[in-house]
Design a protein around this motif. Structure first.
Motif, PDB file in Angstrom:
ATOM      1  N   LEU A 404      -5.958  -6.896  -3.377  1.00 20.47           N
ATOM      2  CA  LEU A 404      -5.810  -5.441  -3.410  1.00 20.47           C
ATOM      3  C   LEU A 404      -5.300  -4.932  -2.066  1.00 20.47           C
ATOM      4  O   LEU A 404      -4.468  -4.021  -2.004  1.00 20.47           O
ATOM      5  N   ASP A 405      -5.810  -5.507  -0.958  1.00 24.94           N
ATOM      6  CA  ASP A 405      -5.309  -5.132   0.374  1.00 24.94           C
ATOM      7  C   ASP A 405      -3.831  -5.499   0.508  1.00 24.94           C
ATOM      8  O   ASP A 405      -3.038  -4.739   1.072  1.00 24.94           O
ATOM      9  N   PHE A 406      -3.488  -6.670  -0.012  1.00 23.60           N
ATOM     10  CA  PHE A 406      -2.077  -7.098   0.025  1.00 23.60           C
ATOM     11  C   PHE A 406      -1.192  -6.110  -0.725  1.00 23.60           C
ATOM     12  O   PHE A 406      -0.105  -5.748  -0.255  1.00 23.60           O
ATOM     13  N   ASP A 407      -1.659  -5.673  -1.895  1.00 28.23           N
ATOM     14  CA  ASP A 407      -0.871  -4.751  -2.707  1.00 28.23           C
ATOM     15  C   ASP A 407      -0.613  -3.445  -1.956  1.00 28.23           C
ATOM     16  O   ASP A 407       0.520  -2.935  -1.938  1.00 28.23           O
ATOM     17  N   GLN A 408      -1.635  -2.909  -1.323  1.00 31.74           N
ATOM     18  CA  GLN A 408      -1.471  -1.687  -0.534  1.00 31.74           C
ATOM     19  C   GLN A 408      -0.502  -1.909   0.633  1.00 31.74           C
ATOM     20  O   GLN A 408       0.375  -1.092   0.904  1.00 31.74           O
ATOM     21  N   ALA A 409      -0.672  -3.034   1.322  1.00 34.17           N
ATOM     22  CA  ALA A 409       0.188  -3.320   2.471  1.00 34.17           C
ATOM     23  C   ALA A 409       1.630  -3.514   2.030  1.00 34.17           C
ATOM     24  O   ALA A 409       2.565  -3.116   2.741  1.00 34.17           O
ATOM     25  N   PHE A 410       1.829  -4.118   0.869  1.00 38.11           N
ATOM     26  CA  PHE A 410       3.185  -4.350   0.372  1.00 38.11           C
ATOM     27  C   PHE A 410       3.942  -3.038   0.222  1.00 38.11           C
ATOM     28  O   PHE A 410       5.095  -2.914   0.650  1.00 38.11           O
ATOM     29  N   TRP A 411       3.286  -2.050  -0.393  1.00 39.73           N
ATOM     30  CA  TRP A 411       3.966  -0.779  -0.624  1.00 39.73           C
ATOM     31  C   TRP A 411       4.107   0.034   0.660  1.00 39.73           C
ATOM     32  O   TRP A 411       5.174   0.602   0.921  1.00 39.73           O
ATOM     33  N   ARG A 412       3.071   0.082   1.464  1.00 43.07           N
ATOM     34  CA  ARG A 412       3.075   0.990   2.622  1.00 43.07           C
ATOM     35  C   ARG A 412       3.765   0.402   3.847  1.00 43.07           C
ATOM     36  O   ARG A 412       4.419   1.113   4.603  1.00 43.07           O
ATOM     37  N   ARG A 413       3.619  -0.909   4.055  1.00 43.34           N
ATOM     38  CA  ARG A 413       4.116  -1.515   5.291  1.00 43.34           C
ATOM     39  C   ARG A 413       5.422  -2.266   5.105  1.00 43.34           C
ATOM     40  O   ARG A 413       6.055  -2.651   6.095  1.00 43.34           O
ATOM     41  N   PHE A 414       5.812  -2.479   3.846  1.00 40.97           N
ATOM     42  CA  PHE A 414       7.056  -3.208   3.622  1.00 40.97           C
ATOM     43  C   PHE A 414       8.073  -2.404   2.816  1.00 40.97           C
ATOM     44  O   PHE A 414       9.175  -2.139   3.275  1.00 40.97           O
ATOM     45  N   VAL A 415       7.727  -2.007   1.586  1.00 37.29           N
ATOM     46  CA  VAL A 415       8.702  -1.327   0.721  1.00 37.29           C
ATOM     47  C   VAL A 415       9.105   0.020   1.301  1.00 37.29           C
ATOM     48  O   VAL A 415      10.297   0.352   1.370  1.00 37.29           O
ATOM     49  N   ALA A 416       8.140   0.819   1.728  1.00 33.09           N
ATOM     50  CA  ALA A 416       8.435   2.176   2.198  1.00 33.09           C
ATOM     51  C   ALA A 416       9.296   2.136   3.454  1.00 33.09           C
ATOM     52  O   ALA A 416       9.002   1.414   4.409  1.00 33.09           O
ATOM     53  N   GLN A 417      10.377   2.892   3.438  1.00 32.11           N
ATOM     54  CA  GLN A 417      11.223   3.035   4.611  1.00 32.11           C
ATOM     55  C   GLN A 417      11.972   4.360   4.520  1.00 32.11           C
ATOM     56  O   GLN A 417      12.177   4.896   3.432  1.00 32.11           O
ATOM     57  N   PRO A 418      12.384   4.924   5.656  1.00 33.15           N
ATOM     58  CA  PRO A 418      13.119   6.188   5.634  1.00 33.15           C
ATOM     59  C   PRO A 418      14.440   6.063   4.871  1.00 33.15           C
ATOM     60  O   PRO A 418      15.037   4.993   4.820  1.00 33.15           O
ATOM     61  N   ARG A 419      14.879   7.165   4.315  1.00 33.74           N
ATOM     62  CA  ARG A 419      16.092   7.153   3.495  1.00 33.74           C
ATOM     63  C   ARG A 419      17.350   6.948   4.312  1.00 33.74           C
ATOM     64  O   ARG A 419      18.416   6.671   3.750  1.00 33.74           O
ATOM     65  N   ASP A 420      17.259   7.101   5.626  1.00 32.96           N
ATOM     66  CA  ASP A 420      18.444   6.907   6.461  1.00 32.96           C
ATOM     67  C   ASP A 420      18.315   5.675   7.363  1.00 32.96           C
ATOM     68  O   ASP A 420      19.080   5.512   8.304  1.00 32.96           O
ATOM     69  N   GLU A 421      17.336   4.801   7.066  1.00 35.12           N
ATOM     70  CA  GLU A 421      17.133   3.624   7.899  1.00 35.12           C
ATOM     71  C   GLU A 421      17.891   2.432   7.337  1.00 35.12           C
ATOM     72  O   GLU A 421      17.719   2.059   6.172  1.00 35.12           O
ATOM     73  N   ALA A 422      18.713   1.804   8.168  1.00 40.50           N
ATOM     74  CA  ALA A 422      19.359   0.543   7.814  1.00 40.50           C
ATOM     75  C   ALA A 422      18.534  -0.560   8.456  1.00 40.50           C
ATOM     76  O   ALA A 422      18.684  -0.859   9.636  1.00 40.50           O
ATOM     77  N   ARG A 423      17.658  -1.176   7.700  1.00 42.95           N
ATOM     78  CA  ARG A 423      16.705  -2.137   8.251  1.00 42.95           C
ATOM     79  C   ARG A 423      17.371  -3.514   8.371  1.00 42.95           C
ATOM     80  O   ARG A 423      17.832  -4.077   7.365  1.00 42.95           O
ATOM     81  N   PRO A 424      17.407  -4.101   9.571  1.00 41.95           N
ATOM     82  CA  PRO A 424      17.985  -5.447   9.733  1.00 41.95           C
ATOM     83  C   PRO A 424      17.195  -6.481   8.941  1.00 41.95           C
ATOM     84  O   PRO A 424      15.985  -6.339   8.727  1.00 41.95           O
ATOM     85  N   LEU A 425      17.879  -7.534   8.522  1.00 37.86           N
ATOM     86  CA  LEU A 425      17.226  -8.543   7.686  1.00 37.86           C
ATOM     87  C   LEU A 425      16.083  -9.231   8.424  1.00 37.86           C
ATOM     88  O   LEU A 425      15.031  -9.491   7.823  1.00 37.86           O
ATOM     89  N   ASP A 426      16.256  -9.543   9.698  1.00 36.54           N
ATOM     90  CA  ASP A 426      15.173 -10.190  10.431  1.00 36.54           C
ATOM     91  C   ASP A 426      13.928  -9.313  10.454  1.00 36.54           C
ATOM     92  O   ASP A 426      12.808  -9.804  10.270  1.00 36.54           O
ATOM     93  N   GLN A 427      14.117  -8.020  10.663  1.00 37.91           N
ATOM     94  CA  GLN A 427      12.977  -7.106  10.661  1.00 37.91           C
ATOM     95  C   GLN A 427      12.338  -7.052   9.269  1.00 37.91           C
ATOM     96  O   GLN A 427      11.103  -6.993   9.132  1.00 37.91           O
ATOM     97  N   THR A 428      13.170  -7.091   8.241  1.00 38.64           N
ATOM     98  CA  THR A 428      12.669  -7.076   6.868  1.00 38.64           C
ATOM     99  C   THR A 428      11.802  -8.289   6.578  1.00 38.64           C
ATOM    100  O   THR A 428      10.678  -8.176   6.066  1.00 38.64           O
ATOM    101  N   LEU A 429      12.295  -9.474   6.899  1.00 45.04           N
ATOM    102  CA  LEU A 429      11.544 -10.690   6.613  1.00 45.04           C
ATOM    103  C   LEU A 429      10.296 -10.797   7.493  1.00 45.04           C
ATOM    104  O   LEU A 429       9.264 -11.307   7.043  1.00 45.04           O
ATOM    105  N   ASP A 430      10.376 -10.311   8.716  1.00 48.95           N
ATOM    106  CA  ASP A 430       9.176 -10.303   9.563  1.00 48.95           C
ATOM    107  C   ASP A 430       8.110  -9.395   8.969  1.00 48.95           C
ATOM    108  O   ASP A 430       6.908  -9.703   9.016  1.00 48.95           O
ATOM    109  N   ALA A 431       8.537  -8.264   8.383  1.00 50.87           N
ATOM    110  CA  ALA A 431       7.577  -7.357   7.739  1.00 50.87           C
ATOM    111  C   ALA A 431       6.937  -8.015   6.526  1.00 50.87           C
ATOM    112  O   ALA A 431       5.731  -7.840   6.264  1.00 50.87           O
ATOM    113  N   VAL A 432       7.723  -8.807   5.779  1.00 51.39           N
ATOM    114  CA  VAL A 432       7.150  -9.516   4.630  1.00 51.39           C
ATOM    115  C   VAL A 432       6.096 -10.506   5.103  1.00 51.39           C
ATOM    116  O   VAL A 432       5.021 -10.629   4.500  1.00 51.39           O
ATOM    117  N   TRP A 433       6.375 -11.206   6.186  1.00 54.18           N
ATOM    118  CA  TRP A 433       5.390 -12.156   6.721  1.00 54.18           C
ATOM    119  C   TRP A 433       4.084 -11.450   7.089  1.00 54.18           C
ATOM    120  O   TRP A 433       2.987 -11.940   6.790  1.00 54.18           O
TER     121      TRP A 433
END
Length: 471
Positions: A404-433
């Motif tokens: 359940l903690d993972f599910d919350q973190a997935f949405w809030r700390r990984f999926v959610a991002q500003p509409r004008d943010e171009a997130r680099p792939l390294d930053q994306t994969l680090d967030a998944v980790w």
């Protein structure tokens, strides 16, 4: 320049919605370009939809309003509708027929091409490979878009699919190679059309964008023409100029509605939900124009966006689209209600060609392993949430609570991002980790031991709890 026939026909039998029926024709073929001259001298254009003996059914691109059948002169070009092609399209904003609406001159090119396109020889097709990075973390990490792929976005009314399409169009990249975006908007409101122009202004100013905008009050026939012109321009940029081209088309449901309206005007026997029986082949004639050609450096990647009426994924448009394309990105109401953008349902989304564009030598060596583990953990988290709704969180095991903690973190700390943010792939994969490491190491069985060691995965759950410990 189109070489018009000197023969003009005046026997227009009837006007039927956007169609004109011309009698007494000879030597006219299907899909020919047509010029219609009104008594006032105004010229309109059309395309032959059907020929039956001496009758030709013409779809008028500018609609038939104000036309008097007894005062029309019709001339046939003897060839399909063609548009100029070349880099002159880059940086331009046009209507759905390719006519400039940005105050500039008409678009010129060193060559012209039929809007129906030319089928790619299957023997010369190369499989899609290498990624198109959208800067949207959840897409790049879990449903990677691959050059030459067709990957639709399924949405419902009220969700920010237009905003997501614009974000992808504005910030997608392919590394250091020449890259262009063709954005085709169909059935847009004037407010949405203005929003599109503003959102893509920077990419247009950089000479990397072709913008075709068909608004809701434009002729319905123009809506059918818009994606074909977009793909014709993209094909030339890709296969003659060596660009990697991303074609974003929204909304394909509006396109299908236009096709249904023309079919009804022609008196055709309807199929599912009153759509024409050839809806599948018509959609395929658009989607299959993407790809790569052996010996050519460019590629055409297609990202169609469609809204599912009443959220019904079995509706003919998403249903048939799913048969033709290579996966889907599905937007969901549930994360949207929680304020998460983009509201992508990762478990319902899929990129069937992801392995062709991600992993060692393409993105990052750990990419595919991380994506597989994340989706497996999401699936387990969904089961745990359903169980929690039945028995309450107090009855869950410590590991289940961690999901359940993972599910919350997935949405809030990984999926959610500003509409004008171009997130680099390294930053994306680090967030998944970071999100994955909220789970005990024993639950990360799909990740190689060396990767877990490198990222500090632990066997002991947070707070010092061990599996099976008494509360």
């Amino acid at each position: 320049m189109t070489a018009w026939s000197e023969v003009e026909y005046t026997a227009v039998r009837e006007l039927r919605g956007p169609l004109a029926v011309v009698a007494g024709v000879s030597g006219v073929g299907w899909d020919e370009f047509v010029r219609i001259t009104l008594d006032s001298g105004e010229r309109r254009y059309g395309v032959v939809l059907e020929v039956d003996r001496e009758l030709a059914v013409v779809q008028v691109l500018e609609d038939t309003s104000g036309m008097d059948p007894a005062r029309l002169r019709v001339s046939f070009a003897g060839e399909p509708l063609r548009v100029p092609v070349g880099t002159g399209w880059l940086g331009r904003t046009c209507n759905g027929r390719g006519e400039p609406v940005d105050g500039g001159p008409p678009v010129f090119g060193g060559a012209s091409a039929p809007v129906g396109g030319t089928p790619i020889n299957p023997v010369r097709r190369e499989p899609p490979s290498d990624p198109v990075l959208t800067g949207v973390g959840v897409i790049d990490a879990l449903t990677t878009l691959v050059r030459g792929q067709k990957l639709p976005v399924f949405s419902v009314a009220g969700l920010p699919h237009l905003e997501l399409a614009l974000q992808i169009a504005a910030q997608s990249t392919v590394g250091g190679a020449a890259f262009s975006v063709v954005f085709a908007g169909m059935g847009l409101t004037h407010a949405d059309a203005s929003f599109v122009r503003d959102a893509l202004e920077e990419r247009a100013a950089a000479g990397e964008l072709v913008l075709l905008l068909n608004t809701a009050d434009d002729p319905v026939i123009e809506r059918i023409l818009t994606p074909r012109i977009a793909l014709t321009v993209a094909e030339h940029l890709a296969f003659a100029r060596g660009h990697h081209v991303l074609v974003v088309m929204t909304d394909m449901t509006a396109y299908a509605e236009a096709l249904r309206e023309v079919s009804a005007a022609r008196g055709e026997v309807p199929a599912r939900r009153a759509y024409p029986g050839y809806l599948y082949s018509d959609l395929a004639s658009l989607y299959e124009r993407c790809g790569r050609i052996r010996g050519r450096s460019g590629s055409v990647t297609v990202l169609p966006v469609l809204t599912m009426p009443a959220g019904d994924i079995t509706h003919p448009v998403p249903d048939l689209t799913g048969y033709i394309t290579e996966g889907q990105i599905v937007l969901s109401r549930q994360p949207h209600a929680l304020g998460v953008y983009p509201p992508v349902d990762a478990l319902s989304s899929l990129s069937r060609l992801m392995r062709k564009g991600a992993g060692p030598g393409r993105t990052r060596p750990d990419h595919l392993d991380v994506a597989a583990q994340t989706l497996a953990a999401l699936s387990r988290a969904r089961q745990v949430r359903e169980l929690s709704d039945l028995v309450g969180q107090g009855a869950l095991s410590p590991t289940d609570r961690r999901y359940l903690d993972f599910d919350q973190a997935f949405w809030r700390r990984f999926v959610a991002q500003p509409r004008d943010e171009a997130r680099p792939l390294d930053q994306t994969l680090d967030a998944v980790w970071q999100v994955l490491l909220t789970l005990p190491r024993s639950e990360l069985a799909l990740l190689p031991t060396a990767l877990l060691d490198a990222h500090g995965g632990r066997d002991v759950p947070a707070g010092g709890e061990r599996e099976g410990a008494e509360e």
